[in-house]
Design a protein around this motif. Structure first.
Motif, PDB file in Angstrom:
ATOM      1  N   GLN A  29       7.362 -46.791 -53.332  1.00 37.02           N
ATOM      2  CA  GLN A  29       6.020 -47.369 -53.351  1.00 37.02           C
ATOM      3  C   GLN A  29       5.317 -47.095 -52.014  1.00 37.02           C
ATOM      4  OE1 GLN A  29       5.707 -51.614 -52.959  1.00 37.02           O
ATOM      5  NE2 GLN A  29       3.946 -51.734 -54.341  1.00 37.02           N
ATOM      6  N   SER A  30       6.053 -47.248 -50.919  1.00 31.83           N
ATOM      7  CA  SER A  30       5.449 -46.980 -49.609  1.00 31.83           C
ATOM      8  C   SER A  30       5.025 -45.521 -49.511  1.00 31.83           C
ATOM      9  CB  SER A  30       6.430 -47.328 -48.484  1.00 31.83           C
ATOM     10  OG  SER A  30       6.702 -48.715 -48.501  1.00 31.83           O
ATOM     11  N   VAL A  31       5.866 -44.618 -50.024  1.00 32.20           N
ATOM     12  CA  VAL A  31       5.506 -43.198 -50.005  1.00 32.20           C
ATOM     13  C   VAL A  31       4.256 -42.979 -50.863  1.00 32.20           C
ATOM     14  CG1 VAL A  31       6.258 -40.874 -50.636  1.00 32.20           C
ATOM     15  CG2 VAL A  31       7.869 -42.452 -49.523  1.00 32.20           C
ATOM     16  N   ALA A  32       4.231 -43.613 -52.042  1.00 32.42           N
ATOM     17  CA  ALA A  32       3.068 -43.470 -52.924  1.00 32.42           C
ATOM     18  C   ALA A  32       1.791 -43.882 -52.196  1.00 32.42           C
ATOM     19  CB  ALA A  32       3.256 -44.327 -54.171  1.00 32.42           C
ATOM     20  N   ARG A  33       1.917 -44.885 -51.335  1.00 37.06           N
ATOM     21  CA  ARG A  33       0.751 -45.413 -50.636  1.00 37.06           C
ATOM     22  C   ARG A  33       0.613 -44.842 -49.223  1.00 37.06           C
ATOM     23  NH1 ARG A  33      -1.966 -49.609 -53.197  1.00 37.06           N
ATOM     24  NH2 ARG A  33      -1.075 -50.022 -55.236  1.00 37.06           N
ATOM     25  N   GLY A  34       1.157 -43.659 -49.026  1.00 43.06           N
ATOM     26  CA  GLY A  34       0.805 -42.911 -47.820  1.00 43.06           C
ATOM     27  C   GLY A  34       1.838 -42.783 -46.733  1.00 43.06           C
ATOM     28  N   ALA A  35       3.036 -43.378 -46.905  1.00 48.11           N
ATOM     29  CA  ALA A  35       4.039 -43.232 -45.841  1.00 48.11           C
ATOM     30  C   ALA A  35       4.603 -41.814 -45.852  1.00 48.11           C
ATOM     31  CB  ALA A  35       5.161 -44.248 -46.026  1.00 48.11           C
ATOM     32  N   ASP A  36       4.648 -41.191 -44.684  1.00 43.47           N
ATOM     33  CA  ASP A  36       5.297 -39.889 -44.534  1.00 43.47           C
ATOM     34  C   ASP A  36       6.614 -40.036 -43.782  1.00 43.47           C
ATOM     35  OD1 ASP A  36       3.436 -38.533 -45.935  1.00 43.47           O
ATOM     36  OD2 ASP A  36       2.667 -37.330 -44.254  1.00 43.47           O
TER      37      ASP A  36
ATOM     38  N   GLU B 166      -1.782 -34.770 -55.476  1.00 46.69           N
ATOM     39  CA  GLU B 166      -1.833 -34.344 -56.890  1.00 46.69           C
ATOM     40  C   GLU B 166      -0.865 -35.131 -57.756  1.00 46.69           C
ATOM     41  OE1 GLU B 166      -0.394 -30.501 -56.137  1.00 46.69           O
ATOM     42  OE2 GLU B 166      -2.336 -29.692 -55.522  1.00 46.69           O
ATOM     43  N   LEU B 167      -0.132 -36.050 -57.157  1.00 47.72           N
ATOM     44  CA  LEU B 167       0.942 -36.713 -57.904  1.00 47.72           C
ATOM     45  C   LEU B 167       0.542 -38.110 -58.352  1.00 47.72           C
ATOM     46  CD1 LEU B 167       3.965 -35.625 -55.678  1.00 47.72           C
ATOM     47  CD2 LEU B 167       3.025 -34.496 -57.709  1.00 47.72           C
ATOM     48  N   LEU B 168       1.176 -38.518 -59.442  1.00 45.76           N
ATOM     49  CA  LEU B 168       0.977 -39.866 -59.971  1.00 45.76           C
ATOM     50  C   LEU B 168       2.314 -40.606 -59.889  1.00 45.76           C
ATOM     51  CD1 LEU B 168      -0.661 -41.999 -61.608  1.00 45.76           C
ATOM     52  CD2 LEU B 168       0.172 -40.848 -63.684  1.00 45.76           C
ATOM     53  N   PHE B 169       2.329 -41.709 -59.167  1.00 41.74           N
ATOM     54  CA  PHE B 169       3.534 -42.535 -59.067  1.00 41.74           C
ATOM     55  C   PHE B 169       3.416 -43.690 -60.057  1.00 41.74           C
ATOM     56  CE2 PHE B 169       5.771 -41.394 -55.001  1.00 41.74           C
ATOM     57  CZ  PHE B 169       4.930 -40.366 -54.589  1.00 41.74           C
ATOM     58  N   LEU B 170       4.473 -43.906 -60.828  1.00 43.10           N
ATOM     59  CA  LEU B 170       4.552 -45.099 -61.681  1.00 43.10           C
ATOM     60  C   LEU B 170       5.704 -45.945 -61.172  1.00 43.10           C
ATOM     61  CD1 LEU B 170       4.148 -43.567 -65.259  1.00 43.10           C
ATOM     62  CD2 LEU B 170       2.387 -44.644 -63.824  1.00 43.10           C
TER      63      LEU B 170
ATOM     64  N   GLY C 172      12.346 -49.172 -62.034  1.00 43.53           N
ATOM     65  CA  GLY C 172      12.278 -47.724 -62.176  1.00 43.53           C
ATOM     66  C   GLY C 172      11.025 -47.110 -61.559  1.00 43.53           C
ATOM     67  N   VAL C 173      11.142 -45.835 -61.207  1.00 41.53           N
ATOM     68  CA  VAL C 173      10.033 -45.102 -60.598  1.00 41.53           C
ATOM     69  C   VAL C 173       9.959 -43.711 -61.225  1.00 41.53           C
ATOM     70  CG1 VAL C 173       9.049 -44.195 -58.450  1.00 41.53           C
ATOM     71  CG2 VAL C 173      10.503 -46.233 -58.370  1.00 41.53           C
ATOM     72  N   ALA C 174       8.758 -43.239 -61.475  1.00 36.65           N
ATOM     73  CA  ALA C 174       8.570 -41.835 -61.864  1.00 36.65           C
ATOM     74  C   ALA C 174       7.527 -41.230 -60.940  1.00 36.65           C
ATOM     75  CB  ALA C 174       8.112 -41.746 -63.318  1.00 36.65           C
ATOM     76  N   VAL C 175       7.773 -40.017 -60.499  1.00 38.13           N
ATOM     77  CA  VAL C 175       6.798 -39.305 -59.669  1.00 38.13           C
ATOM     78  C   VAL C 175       6.355 -38.095 -60.476  1.00 38.13           C
ATOM     79  CG1 VAL C 175       6.370 -38.188 -57.458  1.00 38.13           C
ATOM     80  CG2 VAL C 175       7.987 -40.100 -57.584  1.00 38.13           C
ATOM     81  N   LEU C 176       5.143 -38.161 -60.970  1.00 38.79           N
ATOM     82  CA  LEU C 176       4.728 -37.236 -62.022  1.00 38.79           C
ATOM     83  C   LEU C 176       3.679 -36.227 -61.569  1.00 38.79           C
ATOM     84  CD1 LEU C 176       4.303 -39.922 -64.827  1.00 38.79           C
ATOM     85  CD2 LEU C 176       6.300 -38.455 -64.412  1.00 38.79           C
ATOM     86  N   GLU C 177       3.848 -35.056 -62.151  1.00 40.45           N
ATOM     87  CA  GLU C 177       2.870 -33.996 -61.959  1.00 40.45           C
ATOM     88  C   GLU C 177       2.394 -33.590 -63.339  1.00 40.45           C
ATOM     89  OE1 GLU C 177       4.750 -30.318 -60.901  1.00 40.45           O
ATOM     90  OE2 GLU C 177       2.945 -29.658 -59.882  1.00 40.45           O
ATOM     91  N   GLU C 178       1.093 -33.455 -63.487  1.00 40.10           N
ATOM     92  CA  GLU C 178       0.581 -33.103 -64.801  1.00 40.10           C
ATOM     93  C   GLU C 178       0.951 -31.659 -65.141  1.00 40.10           C
ATOM     94  OE1 GLU C 178      -3.383 -34.675 -65.130  1.00 40.10           O
ATOM     95  OE2 GLU C 178      -3.557 -33.765 -67.128  1.00 40.10           O
TER      96      GLU C 178
END
Ligand code: GAL
Ligand code: ZN
Length: 658
Positions: free
Chosen positions: A331-338, A610-614, A649-655
């Protein structure tokens, strides 16, 4: 200017605080072996090493640190090297008792723990600078060095005579003359007038309520005094290594440092985040801190510390159930943590934190905690190149300001039940529940990039901030503002009429007759929802529209939510579901959309680059319906139309293009 990018180079930094001085050197070899196994690429070293490096005044023992830096480098680890200045050795307090801080009642805060330094002490500052100089000179060219970490969680306060003299210098620079200070502090009240500077003190323990403007200035001063300690060390390391980025780790929602001001002095903004695993809102809290830190950084940020399991400083310390560390990390990565780091690598066996988790817990390499750490490390390497450097789009912004926070924590206000941080969390939570991504900003920032601005509560607003809000709305922006906002000016002086007249005009409030705070647990009924914590007796002008009125009680029929054009004023705290609904309706009107519509409850969706995190915070398995095909970068599976998410659970999705 160096940046986080210089340290990441397309990988997410993964690792943690490493305190090998607590272990015999044989253990170090085991550590680096297991670090590699876990995908660790960055370790933070030296945070509490002052007494090891300088066992006696002026002595330098760098041999162990040389061996450590070389060992880490030879195993491919980058080093976030700390200046160890947050915990002076006992010799300093023994030899120079004036370096020890004093509490507001004059009590000396002794050594034997940490952070026992007076930020204004020239002796402390002198030793800290000398050591920083030698540390920077010694490791400037070391190939393992990637980031400088100055001090650790600056958080001391001091009321000693040295601090008092420093406070007077700070005040003299701010006000010029003593009469300007008397005016700003309102010292005509209770015979507090100062005749000369020598009489002025920090707000020490007193018979009854202290002067709130004096307390406000002391908070401003303390943040600045600590920042002087920081910039002194930063300037030293930057002189030796202009190419190496510098940071200091914030505590989240910590009142002691104005993080907007501090962030401007850092190359990397970093923060330590410890959501309570037993809190059902842990995911929202983690999201809020991420959004806040990303906004302070103006882009990717560094998670400097989190816990792989339990902490040791709550009354009851719950471990993280399987999967929660991974969920909150991604979640932290999804919200910008590098950068995703922990306190700490190997759990201590002695000292005050022996029951605080580590990446490598007492259970060791076969423990569940370490297995999950390895999984996270492996997954970060799968997505690192795709996420680092990328942004998190947001059309909404929450305003947050330290002056307003400080002014709202004073004694002698209408209700001590009102908590600035709880309001911030409630309002951010309303957006989070509605799936709307948000940034944070200070109230005088350029807001033109946002379609919707939220003010949970800003009791103190400077003139420039008021003008900023007014012109934002005049320019077509949508503003939703919580109660008790714009009540005092920069000096904590109540605005004429009890609320800034420009704001009253903006929201369509003719008169604020009375504030009606509510008792703990009490509610006030409004059209269609219940309010908590607060209500207001306000009279609207002709152009204002009552969106929801109070029903029954003393305020029956008066506006609870008022609107004039695109400016909304909310004079109570709607219950969470009502706040979510209200913000959702206003957002829709402003053209602000959730990341995805119709998500199962508890599922968070975030776009990064470009990614969608769920992210499934809901506690049980669920299915998310999506349009089109998506590749899950974590599993390599392609999902058509629906994605399954297990518990946590987590999914990191690319269309996948059709
Ligand atoms: C932070 C601190 C670490 C460690 C950790 C425990 O405040 O920077 O050194 O004490 O908390 O949660
Ligand atoms: Zn002091």
């Amino acid at each position: 200017m160096p940046s986080l990018h210089d340290a990441t180079r397309g990988r997410i930094l993964f690792g943690g605080d490493y305190n090998p001085e607590q272990w015999p050197e044989e253990v170090w070899a085991d550590d680096v072996r297991l670090m590699k196994e876990a995908g660790v690429n960055s370790v933070t070293v030296g945070v509490f090493s002052w007494a090891m490096i300088e066992p006696r005044p002026g002595v330098r023992e760098f041999g162990w640190l040389d061996r450590l830096m070389d060992l880490l480098h030879s195993h491919g680890m980058g080093v976030v090297l700390a200046t160890p200045t947050s915990s002076p050795p006992p010799w300093m307090g023994a030899l120079h008792p004036e370096t020890l801080p004093r509490a507001d009642d004059g009590t000396v805060v002794g050594y034997g723990s940490r952070q026992h330094f007076c930020p204004s002490s020239p002796v402390y500052r002198g030793y800290a600078k000398a050591l920083t100089e030698d540390l920077a000179a010694r490791y400037a060219d070391h190939p393992a060095l990637t980031v400088w970490h100055i001090n650790n969680e600056y958080c001391t306060h001091c009321w000693c005579d040295e601090s008092a003299a420093h406070f007077r210098r700070w005040l003299a620079a701010r006000y010029g003359g003593i009469e300007a200070l008397n005016s700003a502090w309102g010292t005509a009240f209770w015979s507090q007038r100062y005749d000369n500077w020598a009489e002025v003190l920090p707000p020490r323990r007193a018979q009854y309520l202290r002067n709130p403007a004096q307390e406000l200035d002391f908070k401003r001063f303390t943040s600045d005094a600590l920042m002087e300690c920081y910039t002194a060390e930063r300037d030293i390391v930057a002189r030796h290594t202009p190419h190496i980025p510098v940071t200091t780790n914030f505590m989240p929602l910590w009142a002691g440092q104005d993080a907007w001001a501090w962030a401007g002095q850092e190359d990397i903004v970093s923060v330590d985040v410890y959501p309570d695993p037993s809190d059902p809102r842990a995911g929202q809290y983690n999201a809020m801190i991420a959004d806040m830190t990303r906004s302070q950084a103006g882009g990717p940020w560094m998670l400097m510390e989190q816990a792989a399991g339990a902490v040791n400083w709550r009354p009851v310390n719950h471990p993280k159930p399987a999967g929660l560390n991974r969920l909150l990390s991604l979640q932290s990565v999804a919200r910008g943590a590098d950068a995703l780091c922990y306190f700490q690598w190997r759990q201590s066996r002695q000292g005050a934190e022996k029951f605080h988790s580590g990446m490598l817990s007492h259970a060791g390499e076969n423990g569940r905690v370490f297995r999950e750490v390895k999984r996270i490390g492996a997954e970060l390497s799968l997505i690192g190149a795709r996420v680092t450097g990328s942004g998190v789009p947001a059309d909404a912004v929450v305003l947050h300001d330290w002056d307003a926070w400080w002014s709202s924590t004073q004694d002698g206000r209408p209700s001590s039940l009102v908590s600035y941080t709880e309001l911030l969390q409630a309002w951010h939570g309303g957006l989070w529940d509605g799936g709307i991504s948000a940034d944070f900003a200070r109230p005088d920032a350029d807001l033109s990039a946002y379609r919707m601005v939220l003010v949970p509560q800003l009791q103190l607003l400077k003139d420039a901030a008021v003008d900023n809000l007014v012109s934002y709305v005049r320019g077509g922006g949508t503003l939703v503002c919580g109660f008790f906002t714009g009540v005092v000016d920069e000096d904590d002086r109540v605005r004429a009429g009890g609320m800034d007249s420009r704001l009253r005009e903006l929201f369509g409030i003719r008169t604020v007759h009375e504030w009606w705070p509510l008792d703990a647990g009490a509610t006030v009924e409004c059209d269609g929802f219940s309010g908590t914590l607060w209500s207001e007796e306000i009279e609207a002008d002709e152009q204002a529209e009552t969106v929801a009125a109070y029903t029954g009680g003393e305020l029956d029929g008066l506006p609870a939510v008022l609107r004039k054009g695109t400016a909304y004023y909310v004079s109570t705290l709607p219950a969470p579901e009502a706040l979510r609904a209200l913000l959702g309706r206003v957002a829709a009107g402003a053209g602000v959309r959730p990341v995805l519509e119709d998500l199962p409850s508890g599922v968070e969706a975030v776009r990064r680059g470009e990614l969608l995190f769920l992210l499934n915070h809901g506690g049980s398995r669920t299915t998310v319906t999506l349009r089109g095909s998506h590749l899950d970068l974590l599993t390599g599976d392609v999902a058509d139309g629906a994605v399954e998410l297990g518990r946590h659970g987590v999914a990191v999705l690319e269309e996948v293009p059709a």
